[in-house]
Motif scaffolding. Sequence first.
Motif, PDB file in Angstrom:
ATOM      1  N   ARG A  15     -17.566   7.878 -45.018  1.00 32.44           N
ATOM      2  CA  ARG A  15     -17.821   6.752 -45.826  1.00 32.44           C
ATOM      3  C   ARG A  15     -17.026   5.525 -45.362  1.00 32.44           C
ATOM      4  NH1 ARG A  15     -16.543   8.852 -50.074  1.00 32.44           N
ATOM      5  NH2 ARG A  15     -14.341   8.488 -50.153  1.00 32.44           N
ATOM      6  N   GLU A  16     -15.844   6.094 -44.625  1.00 32.41           N
ATOM      7  CA  GLU A  16     -15.043   4.873 -44.496  1.00 32.41           C
ATOM      8  C   GLU A  16     -14.502   4.768 -42.934  1.00 32.41           C
ATOM      9  OE1 GLU A  16     -11.488   4.837 -46.974  1.00 32.41           O
ATOM     10  OE2 GLU A  16     -12.425   5.749 -48.308  1.00 32.41           O
ATOM     11  N   TYR A  17     -14.910   5.781 -42.092  1.00 26.74           N
ATOM     12  CA  TYR A  17     -14.148   5.640 -40.761  1.00 26.74           C
ATOM     13  C   TYR A  17     -15.198   6.162 -39.787  1.00 26.74           C
ATOM     14  CZ  TYR A  17      -9.858   5.471 -43.562  1.00 26.74           C
ATOM     15  OH  TYR A  17      -8.836   5.279 -44.134  1.00 26.74           O
ATOM     16  N   LEU A  18     -16.612   6.393 -39.973  1.00 20.91           N
ATOM     17  CA  LEU A  18     -17.546   6.684 -39.157  1.00 20.91           C
ATOM     18  C   LEU A  18     -17.339   5.803 -37.903  1.00 20.91           C
ATOM     19  CD1 LEU A  18     -19.551   8.883 -38.562  1.00 20.91           C
ATOM     20  CD2 LEU A  18     -21.308   7.519 -39.830  1.00 20.91           C
ATOM     21  N   HIS A  19     -17.174   4.562 -37.934  1.00 23.02           N
ATOM     22  CA  HIS A  19     -17.315   3.536 -36.949  1.00 23.02           C
ATOM     23  C   HIS A  19     -16.349   3.915 -35.885  1.00 23.02           C
ATOM     24  CE1 HIS A  19     -14.148   2.101 -39.520  1.00 23.02           C
ATOM     25  NE2 HIS A  19     -13.834   1.446 -38.249  1.00 23.02           N
ATOM     26  N   ILE A  20     -15.341   4.674 -35.919  1.00 27.35           N
ATOM     27  CA  ILE A  20     -14.410   4.884 -35.036  1.00 27.35           C
ATOM     28  C   ILE A  20     -15.116   6.166 -33.772  1.00 27.35           C
ATOM     29  CG2 ILE A  20     -12.403   4.030 -36.508  1.00 27.35           C
ATOM     30  CD1 ILE A  20     -11.627   6.866 -36.557  1.00 27.35           C
ATOM     31  N   LEU A  21     -16.072   6.689 -34.300  1.00 24.86           N
ATOM     32  CA  LEU A  21     -16.527   7.689 -33.431  1.00 24.86           C
ATOM     33  C   LEU A  21     -17.480   6.933 -32.446  1.00 24.86           C
ATOM     34  CD1 LEU A  21     -17.305  10.719 -35.715  1.00 24.86           C
ATOM     35  CD2 LEU A  21     -15.220  10.588 -34.202  1.00 24.86           C
ATOM     36  N   ASP A  22     -17.210   7.298 -31.241  1.00 28.51           N
ATOM     37  CA  ASP A  22     -18.220   6.843 -30.050  1.00 28.51           C
ATOM     38  C   ASP A  22     -18.193   7.618 -29.009  1.00 28.51           C
ATOM     39  OD1 ASP A  22     -16.141   6.406 -28.412  1.00 28.51           O
ATOM     40  OD2 ASP A  22     -15.610   4.276 -29.130  1.00 28.51           O
ATOM     41  N   SER A  23     -19.118   7.219 -28.045  1.00 22.45           N
ATOM     42  CA  SER A  23     -19.492   8.425 -26.899  1.00 22.45           C
ATOM     43  C   SER A  23     -18.045   8.642 -26.004  1.00 22.45           C
ATOM     44  CB  SER A  23     -20.454   8.067 -25.880  1.00 22.45           C
ATOM     45  OG  SER A  23     -19.899   6.502 -25.492  1.00 22.45           O
ATOM     46  N   ARG A  24     -16.824   7.931 -26.066  1.00 26.00           N
ATOM     47  CA  ARG A  24     -15.749   8.115 -25.508  1.00 26.00           C
ATOM     48  C   ARG A  24     -14.492   9.201 -26.277  1.00 26.00           C
ATOM     49  NH1 ARG A  24     -12.485   3.310 -23.743  1.00 26.00           N
ATOM     50  NH2 ARG A  24     -10.867   5.048 -23.517  1.00 26.00           N
ATOM     51  N   THR A  25     -15.135   9.184 -27.620  1.00 25.15           N
ATOM     52  CA  THR A  25     -13.926   9.816 -28.481  1.00 25.15           C
ATOM     53  C   THR A  25     -14.037  11.367 -28.388  1.00 25.15           C
ATOM     54  OG1 THR A  25     -14.462   8.184 -29.988  1.00 25.15           O
ATOM     55  CG2 THR A  25     -13.395  10.089 -30.904  1.00 25.15           C
ATOM     56  N   THR A  26     -12.987  12.133 -28.349  1.00 25.39           N
ATOM     57  CA  THR A  26     -12.795  13.449 -28.489  1.00 25.39           C
ATOM     58  C   THR A  26     -12.317  13.724 -29.905  1.00 25.39           C
ATOM     59  OG1 THR A  26     -12.246  14.039 -26.204  1.00 25.39           O
ATOM     60  CG2 THR A  26     -11.423  15.454 -28.031  1.00 25.39           C
ATOM     61  N   LEU A  27     -13.126  14.391 -30.922  1.00 20.83           N
ATOM     62  CA  LEU A  27     -13.026  14.694 -32.007  1.00 20.83           C
ATOM     63  C   LEU A  27     -12.478  16.113 -32.216  1.00 20.83           C
ATOM     64  CD1 LEU A  27     -13.051  14.393 -35.439  1.00 20.83           C
ATOM     65  CD2 LEU A  27     -15.173  15.100 -35.170  1.00 20.83           C
ATOM     66  N   ILE A  28     -10.976  16.051 -32.953  1.00 21.62           N
ATOM     67  CA  ILE A  28     -10.296  17.327 -32.945  1.00 21.62           C
ATOM     68  C   ILE A  28     -10.166  17.649 -34.445  1.00 21.62           C
ATOM     69  CG2 ILE A  28      -8.075  18.708 -32.405  1.00 21.62           C
ATOM     70  CD1 ILE A  28      -8.088  16.655 -30.057  1.00 21.62           C
ATOM     71  N   LEU A  29     -10.464  19.007 -34.617  1.00 26.94           N
ATOM     72  CA  LEU A  29     -10.187  19.496 -36.127  1.00 26.94           C
ATOM     73  C   LEU A  29      -8.924  20.487 -35.938  1.00 26.94           C
ATOM     74  CD1 LEU A  29     -13.513  18.366 -36.403  1.00 26.94           C
ATOM     75  CD2 LEU A  29     -12.643  19.066 -38.603  1.00 26.94           C
ATOM     76  N   VAL A  30      -8.038  20.419 -37.059  1.00 23.10           N
ATOM     77  CA  VAL A  30      -6.955  21.690 -36.676  1.00 23.10           C
ATOM     78  C   VAL A  30      -6.882  22.216 -38.323  1.00 23.10           C
ATOM     79  CG1 VAL A  30      -4.589  21.932 -36.554  1.00 23.10           C
ATOM     80  CG2 VAL A  30      -5.790  19.958 -35.182  1.00 23.10           C
ATOM     81  N   GLY A  31      -7.406  23.296 -38.224  1.00 27.52           N
ATOM     82  CA  GLY A  31      -7.568  24.060 -39.819  1.00 27.52           C
ATOM     83  C   GLY A  31      -8.168  25.405 -39.451  1.00 27.52           C
ATOM     84  N   ARG A  65     -17.999  12.300 -28.129  1.00 23.71           N
ATOM     85  CA  ARG A  65     -18.279  12.923 -26.816  1.00 23.71           C
ATOM     86  C   ARG A  65     -17.870  14.414 -26.718  1.00 23.71           C
ATOM     87  NH1 ARG A  65     -14.063  14.215 -22.846  1.00 23.71           N
ATOM     88  NH2 ARG A  65     -15.038  13.908 -20.866  1.00 23.71           N
ATOM     89  N   THR A  66     -16.782  14.766 -27.478  1.00 21.86           N
ATOM     90  CA  THR A  66     -16.505  16.313 -27.656  1.00 21.86           C
ATOM     91  C   THR A  66     -16.048  16.568 -28.752  1.00 21.86           C
ATOM     92  OG1 THR A  66     -16.092  16.302 -25.179  1.00 21.86           O
ATOM     93  CG2 THR A  66     -15.344  18.151 -26.844  1.00 21.86           C
ATOM     94  N   LEU A  67     -16.390  17.646 -29.406  1.00 14.88           N
ATOM     95  CA  LEU A  67     -15.869  18.334 -30.668  1.00 14.88           C
ATOM     96  C   LEU A  67     -15.078  19.589 -30.365  1.00 14.88           C
ATOM     97  CD1 LEU A  67     -15.421  18.275 -33.645  1.00 14.88           C
ATOM     98  CD2 LEU A  67     -17.671  19.709 -33.904  1.00 14.88           C
ATOM     99  N   ILE A  68     -13.769  19.538 -30.581  1.00 10.78           N
ATOM    100  CA  ILE A  68     -12.894  20.493 -30.535  1.00 10.78           C
ATOM    101  C   ILE A  68     -12.204  21.178 -31.748  1.00 10.78           C
ATOM    102  CG2 ILE A  68     -10.791  21.372 -29.146  1.00 10.78           C
ATOM    103  CD1 ILE A  68     -11.552  19.293 -27.092  1.00 10.78           C
ATOM    104  N   TRP A  69     -12.065  22.541 -31.834  1.00  7.50           N
ATOM    105  CA  TRP A  69     -11.650  22.882 -33.260  1.00  7.50           C
ATOM    106  C   TRP A  69     -10.245  23.805 -32.775  1.00  7.50           C
ATOM    107  CZ3 TRP A  69     -14.400  22.718 -37.920  1.00  7.50           C
ATOM    108  CH2 TRP A  69     -13.669  23.253 -38.928  1.00  7.50           C
ATOM    109  N   LEU A  70      -9.062  23.615 -33.123  1.00  6.23           N
ATOM    110  CA  LEU A  70      -8.004  24.194 -33.434  1.00  6.23           C
ATOM    111  C   LEU A  70      -7.858  25.162 -34.519  1.00  6.23           C
ATOM    112  CD1 LEU A  70      -7.616  22.184 -31.200  1.00  6.23           C
ATOM    113  CD2 LEU A  70      -5.240  22.191 -31.381  1.00  6.23           C
ATOM    114  N   ASN A  71      -7.780  26.660 -34.629  1.00  2.00           N
ATOM    115  CA  ASN A  71      -7.688  27.425 -35.667  1.00  2.00           C
ATOM    116  C   ASN A  71      -6.930  28.699 -35.390  1.00  2.00           C
ATOM    117  OD1 ASN A  71      -8.376  29.348 -37.813  1.00  2.00           O
ATOM    118  ND2 ASN A  71     -10.725  28.818 -37.749  1.00  2.00           N
ATOM    119  N   PRO A  72      -5.710  28.712 -36.287  1.00  9.47           N
ATOM    120  CA  PRO A  72      -4.822  29.537 -36.164  1.00  9.47           C
ATOM    121  C   PRO A  72      -5.390  31.095 -36.378  1.00  9.47           C
ATOM    122  CG  PRO A  72      -4.584  28.640 -38.285  1.00  9.47           C
ATOM    123  CD  PRO A  72      -5.603  27.871 -37.529  1.00  9.47           C
ATOM    124  N   GLU A  73      -6.665  31.292 -37.077  1.00 12.04           N
ATOM    125  CA  GLU A  73      -7.002  32.672 -37.443  1.00 12.04           C
ATOM    126  C   GLU A  73      -7.778  33.186 -36.185  1.00 12.04           C
ATOM    127  OE1 GLU A  73      -9.171  32.615 -41.197  1.00 12.04           O
ATOM    128  OE2 GLU A  73      -7.524  32.557 -42.116  1.00 12.04           O
TER     129      GLU A  73
END
Length: 458
Positions: free
Chosen positions: A371-387, A409-417
Amino acid sequence: MERRTAQFISALRASGVRISLAESEDAFQAVKRMGVQNKERFRLTLRTTLIKDARDLAVFDRLFPLFFRSDEPPPMQEAAARLTPQEARQLAEALRQFAQHLQEMIEKLLQGKPLSQQELAQLNELMNPNMPLDLRDQNWLARQMEQWMQFPELRQAIQELLQKLEEMGFNRRKVDELRRALQNNLNAWQQQIRRQAGENILERMAENPRQPPSEGLLQRPFQMISPEEMRQLRREVQRLAAALRTRLALRMRRAKAGQLDSKATLRAGLKYGHVPLELRFRDHTLKPKLVVICDISTSMRYCSELMLSLLYAIQDQISHTHAFTFINRLAYITPEFAHLPPEQAIEQVLQRMPPGYYNTDLGRALQDFEREYLHILDSRTTLILVGDGRNNYNDPRVDLLQRFARRARTLIWLNPEPVWLWGSGDSDMRQYAPLCQRIFQVSNLAQLAQAVDQMLLQ
């Protein structure tokens, strides 16, 4: 008994009690003279010969019952002993709704059977043999073992079973008796598991040399870190970040002229009789642009804090970082890092979203982001989720993450489990995983630093 006593002495040493070889020999000689038949006399014999500082008495008293105890399992009761043949048939019918593994566990509880030595040994085999542990970690390790045995699912299945029996017209008094018996037997299993966790730790302490404090802390799981150890890890982050910053800067310098494109060079050399007179280069390597979304609920707080500390300590080597945190709502935290040193900024963010018992809801956080921040994602962005991918049974909104993955550009997930816990209980990680280009397990600071290294140096 001599071997067990030797292990006990090794564990005392590993816990910081100073015991010389001569004192160990005195202990063996005293036990030989006093005997082992009387447990209290045996305990006092070892305490007298091995402990010379009153401050070490607490360590001795904590370790002794774990090394020298009765092998009898906790008492259990047969829950289905007083059922009529008709009630037994109804119970069997109600059990058929569950998966085979849960059926077997519930039947074992109904029969009042303790966990077998084989089952307890299998729990030991699941542990990482290189993970540093001490007795402070007994409760944590016991909880891990309960998860491996699917205790959360078992408790849920027991509730559903009792509810099903009531719907089938089962006598209310019998249902209450079954509930009490099943809970008592489950508590007895928990006692067995906690005892097994203690033995597992003690064996490691007795057989493995102690690691240097800093090395042990780097390998220590986030769930087991004390506040004092966390303060030490914050200092370690600065050291790790300095080394990582140096490697990143070196890579960027080497990439200034671009990387040699061998195929394009060979093609250009065709007009010179295959002599590569014109060197062709690929495009310059660009600094990465990151969007990081961190779960800072109680179970993930330390992992997310250290991740943000690492990223902002190397910010001069990154094009830009947009940082977000969430528990049950999304918060944009980049402004804090723009005006404050990393440690102060993180402390301010944590004060704004203090620890507590919240309903973690990644699905809602993803909805806020769209809803508020989708515009900051583009083809140069690496999206990282930590959870850990656990949503407390809320809607995971996989559709939104799929949309983000297409824009970034890339979706990376960091998961402790570990992988084998994905999908258990309220975990939605198996639904998220296919959308990710890479997934790193980051259960300690060493793994976290390695993951950041691989993400940014590729």
